[in-house]
Each structure stands twice: as C-alpha cells, then as structure tokens.
Scaffold this motif. Structure first.
Motif, PDB file in Angstrom:
ATOM      1  N   ILE A  18       0.845  -1.201   0.000  1.00  0.00           N
ATOM      2  CA  ILE A  18       0.000   0.000   0.000  1.00  0.00           C
ATOM      3  C   ILE A  18       0.873   1.242   0.000  1.00  0.00           C
ATOM      4  N   SER A  19       1.884   1.240   0.876  1.00  0.00           N
ATOM      5  CA  SER A  19       2.750   2.420   1.001  1.00  0.00           C
ATOM      6  C   SER A  19       3.529   2.687  -0.281  1.00  0.00           C
ATOM      7  N   LYS A  20       3.767   1.647  -1.078  1.00  0.00           N
ATOM      8  CA  LYS A  20       4.524   1.782  -2.323  1.00  0.00           C
ATOM      9  C   LYS A  20       3.643   1.999  -3.544  1.00  0.00           C
ATOM     10  N   GLY A  21       2.335   2.145  -3.337  1.00  0.00           N
ATOM     11  CA  GLY A  21       1.435   2.491  -4.431  1.00  0.00           C
ATOM     12  C   GLY A  21       0.979   1.332  -5.279  1.00  0.00           C
ATOM     13  N   VAL A  22       1.173   0.103  -4.819  1.00  0.00           N
ATOM     14  CA  VAL A  22       0.819  -1.061  -5.628  1.00  0.00           C
ATOM     15  C   VAL A  22      -0.681  -1.131  -5.893  1.00  0.00           C
ATOM     16  N   PHE A  23      -1.484  -0.643  -4.968  1.00  0.00           N
ATOM     17  CA  PHE A  23      -2.939  -0.727  -5.106  1.00  0.00           C
ATOM     18  C   PHE A  23      -3.567   0.568  -5.617  1.00  0.00           C
ATOM     19  N   ASP A  24      -2.755   1.537  -5.999  1.00  0.00           N
ATOM     20  CA  ASP A  24      -3.289   2.840  -6.391  1.00  0.00           C
ATOM     21  C   ASP A  24      -4.234   2.754  -7.592  1.00  0.00           C
ATOM     22  N   ASP A  25      -3.978   1.827  -8.518  1.00  0.00           N
ATOM     23  CA  ASP A  25      -4.788   1.741  -9.734  1.00  0.00           C
ATOM     24  C   ASP A  25      -5.930   0.739  -9.624  1.00  0.00           C
ATOM     25  N   VAL A  26      -6.142   0.198  -8.416  1.00  0.00           N
ATOM     26  CA  VAL A  26      -7.166  -0.829  -8.191  1.00  0.00           C
ATOM     27  C   VAL A  26      -8.483  -0.178  -7.767  1.00  0.00           C
ATOM     28  N   ASP A  27      -9.607  -0.736  -8.239  1.00  0.00           N
ATOM     29  CA  ASP A  27     -10.933  -0.221  -7.876  1.00  0.00           C
ATOM     30  C   ASP A  27     -11.659  -1.104  -6.869  1.00  0.00           C
ATOM     31  N   LEU A  28     -11.591  -2.420  -7.073  1.00  0.00           N
ATOM     32  CA  LEU A  28     -12.255  -3.376  -6.188  1.00  0.00           C
ATOM     33  C   LEU A  28     -11.288  -4.514  -5.880  1.00  0.00           C
ATOM     34  N   ILE A  29     -11.454  -5.136  -4.705  1.00  0.00           N
ATOM     35  CA  ILE A  29     -10.528  -6.186  -4.284  1.00  0.00           C
ATOM     36  C   ILE A  29     -11.306  -7.427  -3.860  1.00  0.00           C
ATOM     37  N   ILE A  30     -10.875  -8.581  -4.395  1.00  0.00           N
ATOM     38  CA  ILE A  30     -11.481  -9.864  -4.046  1.00  0.00           C
ATOM     39  C   ILE A  30     -10.402 -10.785  -3.493  1.00  0.00           C
ATOM     40  N   SER A  31     -10.666 -11.348  -2.325  1.00  0.00           N
ATOM     41  CA  SER A  31      -9.774 -12.325  -1.721  1.00  0.00           C
ATOM     42  C   SER A  31     -10.603 -13.493  -1.204  1.00  0.00           C
ATOM     43  N   CYS A  32      -9.919 -14.559  -0.825  1.00  0.00           N
ATOM     44  CA  CYS A  32     -10.600 -15.718  -0.248  1.00  0.00           C
ATOM     45  C   CYS A  32      -9.680 -16.346   0.787  1.00  0.00           C
ATOM     46  N   HIS A  33     -10.245 -17.157   1.680  1.00  0.00           N
ATOM     47  CA  HIS A  33      -9.448 -17.719   2.776  1.00  0.00           C
ATOM     48  C   HIS A  33     -10.142 -18.961   3.311  1.00  0.00           C
ATOM     49  N   THR A  34      -9.338 -19.933   3.713  1.00  0.00           N
ATOM     50  CA  THR A  34      -9.913 -21.122   4.331  1.00  0.00           C
ATOM     51  C   THR A  34     -10.762 -20.765   5.549  1.00  0.00           C
ATOM     52  N   MET A  35     -11.860 -21.497   5.726  1.00  0.00           N
ATOM     53  CA  MET A  35     -12.635 -21.372   6.956  1.00  0.00           C
ATOM     54  C   MET A  35     -11.986 -22.189   8.071  1.00  0.00           C
ATOM     55  N   GLY A  36     -11.206 -23.191   7.701  1.00  0.00           N
ATOM     56  CA  GLY A  36     -10.475 -23.981   8.685  1.00  0.00           C
ATOM     57  C   GLY A  36     -11.355 -24.952   9.442  1.00  0.00           C
ATOM     58  N   GLY A  37     -10.973 -26.208   9.458  1.00  0.00           N
ATOM     59  CA  GLY A  37     -11.682 -27.200  10.256  1.00  0.00           C
ATOM     60  C   GLY A  37     -13.059 -27.554   9.739  1.00  0.00           C
ATOM     61  N   ILE A  38     -13.428 -27.090   8.565  1.00  0.00           N
ATOM     62  CA  ILE A  38     -14.735 -27.404   7.980  1.00  0.00           C
ATOM     63  C   ILE A  38     -14.485 -28.168   6.692  1.00  0.00           C
ATOM     64  N   LYS A  39     -14.717 -29.470   6.733  1.00  0.00           N
ATOM     65  CA  LYS A  39     -14.434 -30.304   5.567  1.00  0.00           C
ATOM     66  C   LYS A  39     -15.593 -30.340   4.575  1.00  0.00           C
ATOM     67  N   GLU A  40     -16.780 -29.935   5.015  1.00  0.00           N
ATOM     68  CA  GLU A  40     -17.941 -29.959   4.134  1.00  0.00           C
ATOM     69  C   GLU A  40     -17.872 -28.832   3.104  1.00  0.00           C
ATOM     70  N   ARG A  41     -18.744 -28.887   2.126  1.00  0.00           N
ATOM     71  CA  ARG A  41     -18.810 -27.848   1.092  1.00  0.00           C
ATOM     72  C   ARG A  41     -19.624 -26.656   1.619  1.00  0.00           C
ATOM     73  N   LYS A  42     -18.941 -25.893   2.446  1.00  0.00           N
ATOM     74  CA  LYS A  42     -19.508 -24.710   3.073  1.00  0.00           C
ATOM     75  C   LYS A  42     -18.678 -23.493   2.692  1.00  0.00           C
ATOM     76  N   ALA A  43     -19.273 -22.324   2.845  1.00  0.00           N
ATOM     77  CA  ALA A  43     -18.563 -21.071   2.587  1.00  0.00           C
ATOM     78  C   ALA A  43     -19.121 -19.991   3.503  1.00  0.00           C
ATOM     79  N   ASP A  44     -18.395 -18.885   3.619  1.00  0.00           N
ATOM     80  CA  ASP A  44     -18.926 -17.751   4.377  1.00  0.00           C
ATOM     81  C   ASP A  44     -18.653 -16.448   3.632  1.00  0.00           C
ATOM     82  N   VAL A  45     -19.542 -15.488   3.830  1.00  0.00           N
ATOM     83  CA  VAL A  45     -19.402 -14.153   3.261  1.00  0.00           C
ATOM     84  C   VAL A  45     -19.673 -13.131   4.356  1.00  0.00           C
ATOM     85  N   ASN A  46     -19.154 -11.927   4.148  1.00  0.00           N
ATOM     86  CA  ASN A  46     -19.397 -10.805   5.067  1.00  0.00           C
ATOM     87  C   ASN A  46     -18.892 -11.034   6.482  1.00  0.00           C
ATOM     88  N   SER A  47     -17.935 -11.920   6.666  1.00  0.00           N
ATOM     89  CA  SER A  47     -17.371 -12.119   7.996  1.00  0.00           C
ATOM     90  C   SER A  47     -16.439 -10.954   8.342  1.00  0.00           C
TER      91      SER A  47
END
Length: 442
Positions: A166-195
């Motif tokens: 951020i400090s080096k301007g890498v995200f200056d030209d970005v408008d929206l950001i999408i990331s994802c991450h393991t929920m951990g310990g959940i082997k079923e086909r589950k997901a979460d949003v807005n956490s």
C-alpha cells in the motif's frame, strides 16, 4: 447455448489437475513471510508461461500481473504467499517450522487458475476492464526481528506485505478487491461471506531488573521475571472489564525469560497482541494492558519499556460486493451452505486494504484440523481449489459486463473509509515507546 460463465467454468474444470498440483506443491513447500522466494518464482513462471507480463520483487517477494486493458474497472485478486510457524505439521520446515496451516497455498492456486481461465477464454476483450493478480507476502504477523532488519536495510517500510505494498502504491490503480481464505476445520462444502475480523496492536514489553547470584545473593537483585509474571497477572485481572461486543483478545508469549538459571533475571521480553473489533475498543483495552504491565515493574522496583506497533485494522467487508459473490456461490453449493455475517476474533492485513478500497474476502471449506495447528490438511480438493475459482470468475463477469455497470455502482455506493495518505499517517506510522517509571512517547 453455453454462457460466458459456463465457458469459463469449463476451462477451470479442464485445468483442474494442473491447478491442484500447483497448490499441493506449494502446500508441501512452505516459506515464511518476505522469504517466499520459491513460491514467488512458481507464480511468476506460471503467469509468464500463459502469456502475461509480471512485475516481481515487489516488497521483496510480491508480484503483480494484469490481464485486460487499462480502460475501465480494475479488479484486484489477492493471493497471500506466506506460511506460518507450526510445530509438528507433517510439512513443517526444519529450520523455522513453517507450514501452510492457513492455506495461503490454496489462495495462490485459486487465483492462478482464475487468471489462466480468463486468458484462455479471451473473455476480457468482450468484458472490458482489467483483472490484476497481486501476490502479497508476509500476511502472518511474525518473525519480527527479521522484518525489523529488512526495514533497517530499506527493503521494506512496514511489517506486513499488504501494508508495505500500500505504502509503495501497488494498489493505487485498483478499484475493487477480491480475496478468499480457508474457513479452517470445515471439511464440508460450506462457505462464508461478510465475515468481520478483529484489528490489533502488536506489543513488545521489556522488563529490566538487576542481576545478582540467584542462590547466594538474590536480595541484591531485581527479578525482571517476577515483574513480568506480575504484569501478566495484572493483565488477566483486566479481562472482566472488556465488553463482550468489543471482541477483545489479549494474548502474548515470553520471548526471553532471563539469561541463566543461576542469575536473577535482568531482562525479560514479552510479545503480545491486543485485538478488538473497533479501533476505539482496541485503544481502550491497550491503555489498560499498558497500565497492567507497568504495575509489574512498579511492584519489584524494576523498569519497563513498552513498544507498540500498528498491527492490522479491523476488517469490515463491502456488503454490496459480497452480495454479488454470494449469488454465484449459491449457484455452486446452495444458499443453505453459506454462512453470512460471522464475527471472527482473528486478524488479517486484508482489513488494511478494506480501509482504502471496497474489499471482500470469502471463506471456503474443504479442510480438516485447526487453522495454525499441526493437524491441518486439505480433504476436499474440489471445494478447496475449484469451487472458489468458479465463484470468483463468475463474479468478475457480473462486475465487468455492461461496461462495468455493476462494479461502478458498487464503487459509487461504497466510498473509502480512509485515503491512503490518512491510513499511512494515522495508522501505519502510529508507533510509540513508553518507559516506566518515566512515561515517554516518541
């Protein structure tokens, strides 16, 4: 008739084994933050082999690669590169115990798969806009002495990958950001949003006493370890004052407990986090924790130096962007399998990005064991690699079609909480050193 989304998902299925193999290879070969040289090389080589330009060696090991044109919306995809120290994991490295028990290896493979599918399909020509993969080092806030040396050498400005980028301007030209991450310990086909995620302040507490012979003349010494013990006990006495809704967590370790058993400990070092849901609650809890640690020094007649470094900001997701992602996840695993609006006590530097750009990070299952634990493993490769790719790429289509109509609406409705300059000045550069008995801030 095959839709754009359908064609992209078919390409993801075609490349399935290749992407899973990349992810599993990185999972078996973990590297700590700002040391992800092998991981970064894998990403750079893969992206160049599919015909993309790559900027590398950003913030030591970070990378940036774009697909599309410079006109229109730029959507950033985040892939965190680093592992975390985890003793006893089957793939822990012998030198520093690094293991991918936070599944950043999966993020990398997922985002590489998205970029390849977009490239193979030539869909960006019709969609317009741009998609940028940013590989971010050092999300795990650890290995402090190494990072302090990097700062002293001028190789990084701040302790985490995203903060430094951020400090080096890498995200200056970005408008929206999408990331994802393991929920951990959940082997079923589950997901979460807005956490949500907690923010935190990182602390180093150094107690100074006076050395003396432990057996012959302990009365001539001042025991810094006793001061630390009292300080930690005083911190525990504060816990009932923390409000439940503030999600406060205070935890630490003793990094140095004395110099030798035969000598009254002259110096003891504690490292700790103070976490909370809001900046206000973090600062309130932090003042109580400081007071408690100072009490330990006062009790034995020693001295205490407390160094605070800004950790990560609390993470609140862009609801409108999450809704687009959620609709696509629902088509893949069903709405009933999606958790919405959970509150996590963990922290991540994704919160820093969310302070300056509309950002989401959805969670996905397919794992067994504890996050950051020796039993963490991938058990459902379809859920841990393929489903997230499809959800992301379908969301990109929704955002960029019709000249980015949906993306532009989200951007307009979700102004940044802070400007980049305000964020750097008021958060990243907000450091202090407090010395007790005399209190001094610098």
């Amino acid at each position: 008739m095959v839709t754009i989304k359908g064609k992209l998902c078919e390409i993801i299925d075609k490349n399935r084994d290749e992407i899973i193999n990349i992810g599993n290879d990185i999972f078996r070969n973990p590297e700590l933050g700002f040391k992800e040289f092998r991981t970064s090389k894998i990403m750079v080589t893969y992206l160049r082999n599919i015909g993309l330009d790559v900027e590398e060696n950003i913030s030591v090991t970070g990378i940036k690669s774009s697909l599309g044109n410079n006109e229109g919306i730029n959507i950033a995809l985040i892939a965190e590169l680093d592992a975390v120290p985890t003793l006893g994991h089957k793939y822990s490295t012998q030198d520093n115990g690094a293991a991918h028990t936070c599944a950043h290896s999966n993020q990398i493979a997922i985002m590489l798969g998205v970029m390849k599918a977009l490239k193979e399909s030539n869909m960006m020509d019709s969609l317009g806009g741009k998609v940028t993969l940013i590989g971010t080092p050092a999300e795990e806030f650890t290995d402090f002495e190494y990072r302090r040396r990097l700062i002293e050498e001028g190789r990084i400005n701040f302790m985490s990958g995203k903060q430094d980028m951020i400090s080096k301007g890498v995200f200056d030209d970005v408008d929206l950001i999408i990331s994802c991450h393991t929920m951990g310990g959940i082997k079923e086909r589950k997901a979460d949003v807005n956490s949500s995620l907690n923010g935190f302040i990182s602390k180093k507490i150094t107690y100074y006493g006076k050395a003396a012979h432990s057996g012959a003349a302990p009365h001539l010494g001042i025991n810094a370890l006793n001061a630390a013990t009292i300080g930690l006990t005083a911190v525990n006495a504060q816990r009932e004052t923390f409000m439940d809704e503030h999600n406060i967590r205070v935890h630490g370790i003793i990094k140095e407990g004395g110099q030798t058993v035969n000598t009254v400990p002259e110096r003891v070092v504690i490292e700790a986090y103070v976490r909370g849901r809001t900046l206000e609650s973090i600062l309130d809890a932090n003042s109580k924790v400081d007071r408690a640690f100072e009490a330990g020094a006062y009790a034995v007649g020693g001295k205490c130096v407390i160094e605070d470094i800004a950790g990560y900001m609390p993470f609140e997701q862009c609801f409108d962007l999450s809704e687009v992602l959620k609709q696509n996840l629902s088509r893949l695993i069903g709405t009933e399998n999606i958790f919405d609006g959970q509150k996590s006590m963990a922290s991540g530097d994704i919160g820093d990005l969310a302070a300056i750009k509309p950002t989401i990070q959805f969670g996905f299952g397919g794992f067994m064991g504890n996050v950051h634990g020796p039993d963490f493993e991938i058990v459902d490769e379809e859920m841990a690699y393929i489903v997230p790719q499809k959800a992301i790429i379908m969301t990109i289509v929704d955002l960029l079609e019709d000249d980015g109509k949906k993306a532009k609406k989200i951007i307009k409705s979700n102004p940044s909480k802070l400007t980049k300059d305000d964020y750097i000045r008021n958060w990243l550069k907000n450091k202090s050193v407090k010395m007790f008995p005399q209190l001094q801030k610098i």
